[in-house]
Design a protein around this motif. Structure first.
Motif, PDB file in Angstrom:
ATOM      1  N   MET A   1       0.848  -1.186   0.000  1.00 31.58           N
ATOM      2  CA  MET A   1       0.000   0.000   0.000  1.00 31.58           C
ATOM      3  C   MET A   1       0.893   1.249   0.000  1.00 31.58           C
ATOM      4  O   MET A   1       1.864   1.331   0.728  1.00 31.58           O
ATOM      5  CB  MET A   1      -0.900  -0.020   1.235  1.00 31.58           C
ATOM      6  N   ALA A   2       0.522   2.209  -0.812  1.00 27.40           N
ATOM      7  CA  ALA A   2       1.298   3.438  -0.901  1.00 27.40           C
ATOM      8  C   ALA A   2       1.158   4.245   0.382  1.00 27.40           C
ATOM      9  O   ALA A   2       0.144   4.203   1.056  1.00 27.40           O
ATOM     10  CB  ALA A   2       0.817   4.253  -2.092  1.00 27.40           C
ATOM     11  N   GLU A   3       2.215   4.982   0.701  1.00 33.05           N
ATOM     12  CA  GLU A   3       2.165   5.859   1.865  1.00 33.05           C
ATOM     13  C   GLU A   3       1.265   7.044   1.567  1.00 33.05           C
ATOM     14  O   GLU A   3       1.232   7.550   0.454  1.00 33.05           O
ATOM     15  CB  GLU A   3       3.565   6.378   2.189  1.00 33.05           C
ATOM     16  N   HIS A   4       0.539   7.475   2.584  1.00 30.19           N
ATOM     17  CA  HIS A   4      -0.322   8.638   2.412  1.00 30.19           C
ATOM     18  C   HIS A   4       0.121   9.735   3.374  1.00 30.19           C
ATOM     19  O   HIS A   4       0.856   9.493   4.316  1.00 30.19           O
ATOM     20  CB  HIS A   4      -1.794   8.278   2.653  1.00 30.19           C
ATOM     21  N   THR A   5      -0.351  10.919   3.086  1.00 29.33           N
ATOM     22  CA  THR A   5      -0.119  12.070   3.942  1.00 29.33           C
ATOM     23  C   THR A   5      -1.480  12.497   4.470  1.00 29.33           C
ATOM     24  O   THR A   5      -2.466  12.467   3.737  1.00 29.33           O
ATOM     25  CB  THR A   5       0.520  13.211   3.128  1.00 29.33           C
ATOM     26  N   SER A   6      -1.538  12.871   5.745  1.00 29.51           N
ATOM     27  CA  SER A   6      -2.809  13.332   6.287  1.00 29.51           C
ATOM     28  C   SER A   6      -2.590  14.466   7.266  1.00 29.51           C
ATOM     29  O   SER A   6      -1.499  14.631   7.824  1.00 29.51           O
ATOM     30  CB  SER A   6      -3.576  12.193   6.964  1.00 29.51           C
ATOM     31  N   SER A   7      -3.641  15.248   7.451  1.00 31.05           N
ATOM     32  CA  SER A   7      -3.624  16.346   8.394  1.00 31.05           C
ATOM     33  C   SER A   7      -5.063  16.625   8.801  1.00 31.05           C
ATOM     34  O   SER A   7      -5.998  16.281   8.079  1.00 31.05           O
ATOM     35  CB  SER A   7      -2.998  17.591   7.754  1.00 31.05           C
ATOM     36  N   SER A   8      -5.232  17.257   9.960  1.00 22.88           N
ATOM     37  CA  SER A   8      -6.567  17.567  10.471  1.00 22.88           C
ATOM     38  C   SER A   8      -6.641  19.025  10.894  1.00 22.88           C
ATOM     39  O   SER A   8      -5.626  19.645  11.213  1.00 22.88           O
ATOM     40  CB  SER A   8      -6.902  16.687  11.674  1.00 22.88           C
ATOM     41  N   ILE A   9      -7.868  19.536  10.891  1.00 23.90           N
ATOM     42  CA  ILE A   9      -8.130  20.896  11.323  1.00 23.90           C
ATOM     43  C   ILE A   9      -9.522  20.917  11.953  1.00 23.90           C
ATOM     44  O   ILE A   9     -10.372  20.103  11.595  1.00 23.90           O
ATOM     45  CB  ILE A   9      -8.046  21.884  10.127  1.00 23.90           C
ATOM     46  N   THR A  10      -9.734  21.823  12.884  1.00 24.42           N
ATOM     47  CA  THR A  10     -11.066  21.992  13.469  1.00 24.42           C
ATOM     48  C   THR A  10     -11.717  23.222  12.862  1.00 24.42           C
ATOM     49  O   THR A  10     -11.116  24.300  12.819  1.00 24.42           O
ATOM     50  CB  THR A  10     -10.991  22.120  15.005  1.00 24.42           C
ATOM     51  N   ILE A  11     -12.935  23.038  12.375  1.00 29.30           N
ATOM     52  CA  ILE A  11     -13.705  24.115  11.764  1.00 29.30           C
ATOM     53  C   ILE A  11     -14.913  24.382  12.651  1.00 29.30           C
ATOM     54  O   ILE A  11     -15.608  23.451  13.063  1.00 29.30           O
ATOM     55  CB  ILE A  11     -14.148  23.724  10.336  1.00 29.30           C
ATOM     56  N   GLU A  12     -15.155  25.654  12.947  1.00 31.42           N
ATOM     57  CA  GLU A  12     -16.267  26.023  13.823  1.00 31.42           C
ATOM     58  C   GLU A  12     -17.577  26.046  13.049  1.00 31.42           C
ATOM     59  O   GLU A  12     -18.107  27.100  12.705  1.00 31.42           O
ATOM     60  CB  GLU A  12     -15.982  27.377  14.492  1.00 31.42           C
ATOM     61  N   ALA A  13     -18.071  24.845  12.762  1.00 26.04           N
ATOM     62  CA  ALA A  13     -19.344  24.669  12.064  1.00 26.04           C
ATOM     63  C   ALA A  13     -19.760  23.211  12.233  1.00 26.04           C
ATOM     64  O   ALA A  13     -18.931  22.355  12.551  1.00 26.04           O
ATOM     65  CB  ALA A  13     -19.193  25.004  10.585  1.00 26.04           C
ATOM     66  N   ALA A  14     -21.023  22.942  11.992  1.00 26.74           N
ATOM     67  CA  ALA A  14     -21.541  21.582  12.076  1.00 26.74           C
ATOM     68  C   ALA A  14     -21.002  20.744  10.910  1.00 26.74           C
ATOM     69  O   ALA A  14     -20.735  21.288   9.824  1.00 26.74           O
ATOM     70  CB  ALA A  14     -23.064  21.607  12.040  1.00 26.74           C
ATOM     71  N   PRO A  15     -20.856  19.421  11.098  1.00 28.17           N
ATOM     72  CA  PRO A  15     -20.376  18.567  10.008  1.00 28.17           C
ATOM     73  C   PRO A  15     -21.174  18.726   8.711  1.00 28.17           C
ATOM     74  O   PRO A  15     -20.592  18.751   7.623  1.00 28.17           O
ATOM     75  CB  PRO A  15     -20.503  17.151  10.579  1.00 28.17           C
ATOM     76  N   ALA A  16     -22.484  18.876   8.811  1.00 33.86           N
ATOM     77  CA  ALA A  16     -23.306  19.030   7.602  1.00 33.86           C
ATOM     78  C   ALA A  16     -22.948  20.298   6.828  1.00 33.86           C
ATOM     79  O   ALA A  16     -22.944  20.293   5.588  1.00 33.86           O
ATOM     80  CB  ALA A  16     -24.792  19.042   7.971  1.00 33.86           C
ATOM     81  N   ASP A  17     -22.619  21.370   7.549  1.00 30.85           N
ATOM     82  CA  ASP A  17     -22.231  22.619   6.884  1.00 30.85           C
ATOM     83  C   ASP A  17     -20.874  22.480   6.191  1.00 30.85           C
ATOM     84  O   ASP A  17     -20.667  23.019   5.104  1.00 30.85           O
ATOM     85  CB  ASP A  17     -22.196  23.773   7.890  1.00 30.85           C
ATOM     86  N   VAL A  18     -19.959  21.759   6.829  1.00 31.04           N
ATOM     87  CA  VAL A  18     -18.641  21.526   6.227  1.00 31.04           C
ATOM     88  C   VAL A  18     -18.798  20.654   4.980  1.00 31.04           C
ATOM     89  O   VAL A  18     -18.245  20.962   3.917  1.00 31.04           O
ATOM     90  CB  VAL A  18     -17.679  20.863   7.241  1.00 31.04           C
ATOM     91  N   MET A  19     -19.584  19.574   5.083  1.00 37.32           N
ATOM     92  CA  MET A  19     -19.761  18.677   3.941  1.00 37.32           C
ATOM     93  C   MET A  19     -20.463  19.385   2.793  1.00 37.32           C
ATOM     94  O   MET A  19     -20.174  19.110   1.629  1.00 37.32           O
ATOM     95  CB  MET A  19     -20.526  17.418   4.355  1.00 37.32           C
ATOM     96  N   ALA A  20     -21.350  20.319   3.094  1.00 41.99           N
ATOM     97  CA  ALA A  20     -22.022  21.064   2.035  1.00 41.99           C
ATOM     98  C   ALA A  20     -21.017  21.848   1.197  1.00 41.99           C
ATOM     99  O   ALA A  20     -21.137  21.924  -0.035  1.00 41.99           O
ATOM    100  CB  ALA A  20     -23.074  21.996   2.628  1.00 41.99           C
TER     101      ALA A  20
ATOM    102  N   ARG B   1      -6.860  13.034   3.907  1.00 39.44           N
ATOM    103  CA  ARG B   1      -5.797  12.073   3.564  1.00 39.44           C
ATOM    104  C   ARG B   1      -5.574  12.128   2.062  1.00 39.44           C
ATOM    105  O   ARG B   1      -6.532  12.249   1.297  1.00 39.44           O
ATOM    106  CB  ARG B   1      -6.202  10.660   3.967  1.00 39.44           C
ATOM    107  N   LEU B   2      -4.310  12.021   1.650  1.00 38.58           N
ATOM    108  CA  LEU B   2      -3.990  12.135   0.236  1.00 38.58           C
ATOM    109  C   LEU B   2      -2.780  11.278  -0.113  1.00 38.58           C
ATOM    110  O   LEU B   2      -1.787  11.262   0.620  1.00 38.58           O
ATOM    111  CB  LEU B   2      -3.685  13.605  -0.108  1.00 38.58           C
ATOM    112  N   THR B   3      -2.884  10.584  -1.235  1.00 44.19           N
ATOM    113  CA  THR B   3      -1.771   9.852  -1.822  1.00 44.19           C
ATOM    114  C   THR B   3      -1.732  10.205  -3.298  1.00 44.19           C
ATOM    115  O   THR B   3      -2.738  10.060  -3.996  1.00 44.19           O
ATOM    116  CB  THR B   3      -1.961   8.326  -1.671  1.00 44.19           C
ATOM    117  N   VAL B   4      -0.596  10.702  -3.756  1.00 43.69           N
ATOM    118  CA  VAL B   4      -0.440  11.128  -5.147  1.00 43.69           C
ATOM    119  C   VAL B   4       0.775  10.435  -5.736  1.00 43.69           C
ATOM    120  O   VAL B   4       1.818  10.323  -5.095  1.00 43.69           O
ATOM    121  CB  VAL B   4      -0.239  12.663  -5.243  1.00 43.69           C
TER     122      VAL B   4
END
Length: 147
Positions: A1-20, A110-113
């Motif tokens: 499996m290829a190595e991936h890069t990932s990172s996280s951030i907190t956004i001040e909004a509900a998950p539905a608003d972020v997904m929109a 998460r991203l693998t390129v």
């Protein structure tokens, strides 16, 4: 499996608003920086994008690519490369979780390129990290601005 890069951030909004915002591909040129054009080519029975054509300009890499999207529930979307001029493969995902404090959402990208031109693994992962960090910062700004 290829190595991936990932990172996280907190956004001040509900998950539905972020997904929109994530699901609104037509607006990507407004907030992503690298995406100059986005066109939904196919949608699923719920109206969510299944295939999207993106015209990218990330400085050294300019590309016209098509990505296939898979939506898992309301809090996860992943994508894989269908076709590209510059890339051999591209796999990524956004995973949303309610943040432990208040109304925020923790977003993990998460991203693998794999590019068609030779590139050292260390340089490739650094490029992935830059792409992820810019995307998360742009997403946070876009969602929190309420536009």
């Amino acid at each position: 499996m290829a190595e991936h890069t990932s990172s996280s951030i907190t956004i001040e909004a509900a998950p539905a608003d972020v997904m929109a915002v994530i699901a609104d591909f037509a607006r990507y040129p407004d907030w992503t920086g690298e995406v100059k054009e986005a066109q939904v080519l196919a949608t699923d029975e719920q109206g969510r994008a299944e295939q999207v054509r993106l015209v990218m300009d990330a400085g050294a890499i300019k590309d016209d690519q098509t990505l296939g999207y898979t939506w898992t529930g309301e809090h996860e979307v992943s994508w894989t490369l269908v076709k590209s001029q510059m890339l051999r493969s591209l796999d990524g995902s956004y995973l949303l979780r309610p943040a432990g404090t208040g109304t925020g959402t923790e977003v993990t990208y998460r991203l693998t390129v794999d590019v068609k031109i030779p590139m050292l693994g260390m340089i490739k992962r650094k490029a992935e990290k830059v792409i992820i960090d810019r995307a998360l910062a742009g997403l946070k700004k876009r969602v929190e601005s309420g536009k």
